[in-house]
Scaffold this motif. Structure first.
Motif, PDB file in Angstrom:
ATOM      1  N   ARG A  63      25.346  49.682 -64.963  1.00 23.21           N
ATOM      2  CA  ARG A  63      25.683  49.241 -66.316  1.00 23.21           C
ATOM      3  C   ARG A  63      25.511  50.383 -67.313  1.00 23.21           C
ATOM      4  N   GLN A  64      26.465  50.519 -68.214  1.00 29.47           N
ATOM      5  CA  GLN A  64      26.337  51.454 -69.328  1.00 29.47           C
ATOM      6  C   GLN A  64      26.152  50.642 -70.599  1.00 29.47           C
ATOM      7  N   PRO A  65      25.062  50.863 -71.337  1.00 28.34           N
ATOM      8  CA  PRO A  65      24.883  50.111 -72.582  1.00 28.34           C
ATOM      9  C   PRO A  65      25.977  50.447 -73.576  1.00 28.34           C
ATOM     10  N   VAL A  66      26.289  49.498 -74.460  1.00 25.69           N
ATOM     11  CA  VAL A  66      27.355  49.726 -75.428  1.00 25.69           C
ATOM     12  C   VAL A  66      26.878  50.554 -76.609  1.00 25.69           C
ATOM     13  N   HIS A  67      25.567  50.683 -76.751  1.00 15.87           N
ATOM     14  CA  HIS A  67      25.024  51.443 -77.882  1.00 15.87           C
ATOM     15  C   HIS A  67      23.627  51.934 -77.559  1.00 15.87           C
ATOM     16  N   THR A  68      23.133  52.818 -78.424  1.00 13.16           N
ATOM     17  CA  THR A  68      21.735  53.225 -78.409  1.00 13.16           C
ATOM     18  C   THR A  68      21.192  53.074 -79.823  1.00 13.16           C
ATOM     19  N   VAL A  69      20.057  52.420 -79.939  1.00 15.61           N
ATOM     20  CA  VAL A  69      19.385  52.242 -81.220  1.00 15.61           C
ATOM     21  C   VAL A  69      18.225  53.228 -81.290  1.00 15.61           C
ATOM     22  N   TYR A  70      18.136  53.972 -82.375  1.00 13.18           N
ATOM     23  CA  TYR A  70      17.044  54.929 -82.564  1.00 13.18           C
ATOM     24  C   TYR A  70      16.044  54.374 -83.566  1.00 13.18           C
ATOM     25  N   VAL A  71      14.761  54.383 -83.185  1.00 11.92           N
ATOM     26  CA  VAL A  71      13.684  53.899 -84.046  1.00 11.92           C
ATOM     27  C   VAL A  71      12.610  54.987 -84.116  1.00 11.92           C
ATOM     28  N   LEU A  76      31.929  42.129 -68.702  1.00 13.03           N
ATOM     29  CA  LEU A  76      30.925  41.208 -68.167  1.00 13.03           C
ATOM     30  C   LEU A  76      29.511  41.671 -68.501  1.00 13.03           C
ATOM     31  N   ASP A  77      29.260  42.963 -68.371  1.00  7.80           N
ATOM     32  CA  ASP A  77      27.909  43.490 -68.579  1.00  7.80           C
ATOM     33  C   ASP A  77      27.404  43.257 -69.994  1.00  7.80           C
ATOM     34  N   CYS A  78      28.280  43.409 -70.972  1.00 11.08           N
ATOM     35  CA  CYS A  78      27.826  43.297 -72.359  1.00 11.08           C
ATOM     36  C   CYS A  78      27.835  41.858 -72.874  1.00 11.08           C
TER      37      CYS A  78
END
Length: 433
Positions: free
Chosen positions: A43-51, A397-399
């Motif tokens: 699976r490849q995530p649709v985004h990356t969140v930076y905190v 499907l993954d997302c």
């Protein structure tokens, strides 16, 4: 000649010719397998969140989801109003809005990076030590109690001399903390920023190798993303593509190439008002990244927008339209991942992704079904196209854009079938070309 008559087959080459050619190409075959193993099929995530490291907390993932839902309630409380902002068709409006809300309730963040670089800055060593240890503890606890995002990790400071030792120490503290809390989670992701020379990538690989040996881990267990934020990472002084060498310099550990919109734009002298992921300079950099990564198993991620959806509703809607448009543009160019900088970006991230997959999945499913069953159609597809079609459906499907049931109903294929088409053997792709 009658149809039933057997055709005479004649050859001119000695039987040893083919064997000799195969022997001469054996090193090339091995090199192809090593350098271009193909997509890993994960699976490849649709985004990356930076905190930022000092802002990361146990409730960060849930807090982002709740704030995103609050933004929807405040600025687009129903399917019709949300569709009007983004220009969604009547057919897509209901399903997209419902799935966005469900996603924000169930899995608001797919990939989270605790930032110890630009988003954190330079702090006293004791303060960063504590923040790195705390990040490890919180992430370990999140995976233990089921509240983690599918992918989580940290971005350390870069390998340049002024901050190198600090970045190495932060990484060591973080990874050691995870090991002491039960081991490295499957969703662990590390990010190395501001890479300029391939040797910096090799240094990161050696660092991770040393950590694995210290803890008796399987060699190559820990991978990392390479952030492309400098002009030198695209084009070296000798005119070659540095990013291609970086992938090889990672010694099999590179998992992604992430485009840094603002650092890269600034490096080229692009004025602040024009620093965006659709600038021609950005398109060039990402195209080079995409070609360098093709076939290697390394995924490419787009950057972000710094226009935040905050303030009055009209301003939020303008920011949403911008973010939605940039995300759809990236998806059409096969950049299936990007960065999100604010909880208010989540509704439009998922709306863009869900609309992209839902508006095309019926046609994709039908084409793949015809290919799988060798039935006719108005398009002559081949293995490479089947790979693209199945990959499209699997990402949907993954997302959460698509459901297994609806894909199976239209395509007549299980997820296992899709995975077989999406990750074919090398020879399968060239047999009919």
């Amino acid at each position: 000649m009658g149809q039933g008559q057997q055709e005479k087959v004649a050859t001119s080459l000695a039987g040893t010719v083919s064997e000799e050619i195969s022997a001469s190409l054996a090193p090339v075959d091995a090199e192809l397998e090593r350098r271009y193993p193909g997509d890993p099929g994960t699976r490849q995530p649709v985004h990356t969140v930076y905190v930022p490291g000092d802002a990361f907390a146990a409730d960060t993932v849930r807090s982002w989801g709740d704030r995103a839902l609050a933004a929807l309630d405040a600025h687009a409380p129903d399917a019709a109003s949300f569709a009007a902002v983004l220009g969604l068709t009547e057919e897509l409006a209901g399903p997209v809005h419902a799935r966005v809300r469900a996603k924000l309730e169930r899995e608001p963040v797919e990939d989270l990076r605790v930032d110890f670089e630009d988003g954190y800055g330079n702090r006293p060593d004791a303060e960063e030590d504590e923040a790195a240890a705390r990040a490890a503890r919180i992430i370990a606890e999140a995976y233990e109690d089921g509240t983690a995002a599918p992918y989580m990790g940290i971005r350390i400071k870069c390998m340049e001399a002024p901050v190198r030792a600090r970045g190495i120490r932060t990484l060591d503290i973080f990874l050691t903390g995870l090991m002491e809390s039960g081991g490295l989670p499957d969703g662990l992701v590390l990010t190395l920023p501001k890479v300029t020379y391939a040797e910096q990538v090799t240094a990161m690989a050696r660092l991770l190798d040393a950590f694995e040996k210290a803890h008796g881990l399987e060699p190559g267990r820990i991978g990392f993303e390479i952030q492309i934020e400098t002009s030198q990472s695209i084009l070296a002084a000798d005119g070659t593509a540095t990013v291609a060498r970086m992938i090889q310099a990672a010694e099999g550990r590179a998992t992604g190439l992430h485009y840094g919109t603002f650092d890269y734009s600034a490096c080229l002298g692009v004025s602040a008002a024009h620093q965006a992921s659709d600038h021609p300079a950005a398109d060039h950099a990402k195209a080079v990244m995409q070609v360098a990564a093709a076939g290697t198993g390394v995924r490419v991620s787009d950057g972000s927008t710094n226009v935040l959806p905050v303030g009055p509703t009209a301003k939020v809607h303008d920011a949403w339209r911008l973010h939605y448009g940039l995300t759809r543009r990236a998806l059409a160019r096969a950049y299936y991942q990007g960065w999100d900088m604010h909880p208010g970006h989540l509704p439009t991230r998922y709306a863009a992704v869900f609309a992209f997959y839902r508006e095309g999945f019926e046609q994709a499913a039908a084409r793949l079904s015809r290919y799988a069953n060798r039935t006719g159609g108005d398009v002559m597809d081949e293995p490479a196209t089947a790979k693209a079609l199945s990959g499209y459906l699997l990402r949907g499907l993954d997302c959460g854009a698509l459901d297994n049931g609806e894909v199976a109903r239209l395509a007549g294929l299980t997820r296992a079938d899709l995975e077989t088409f999406a990750v074919p053997r090398r020879g399968d792709l060239t047999a009919s070309a």
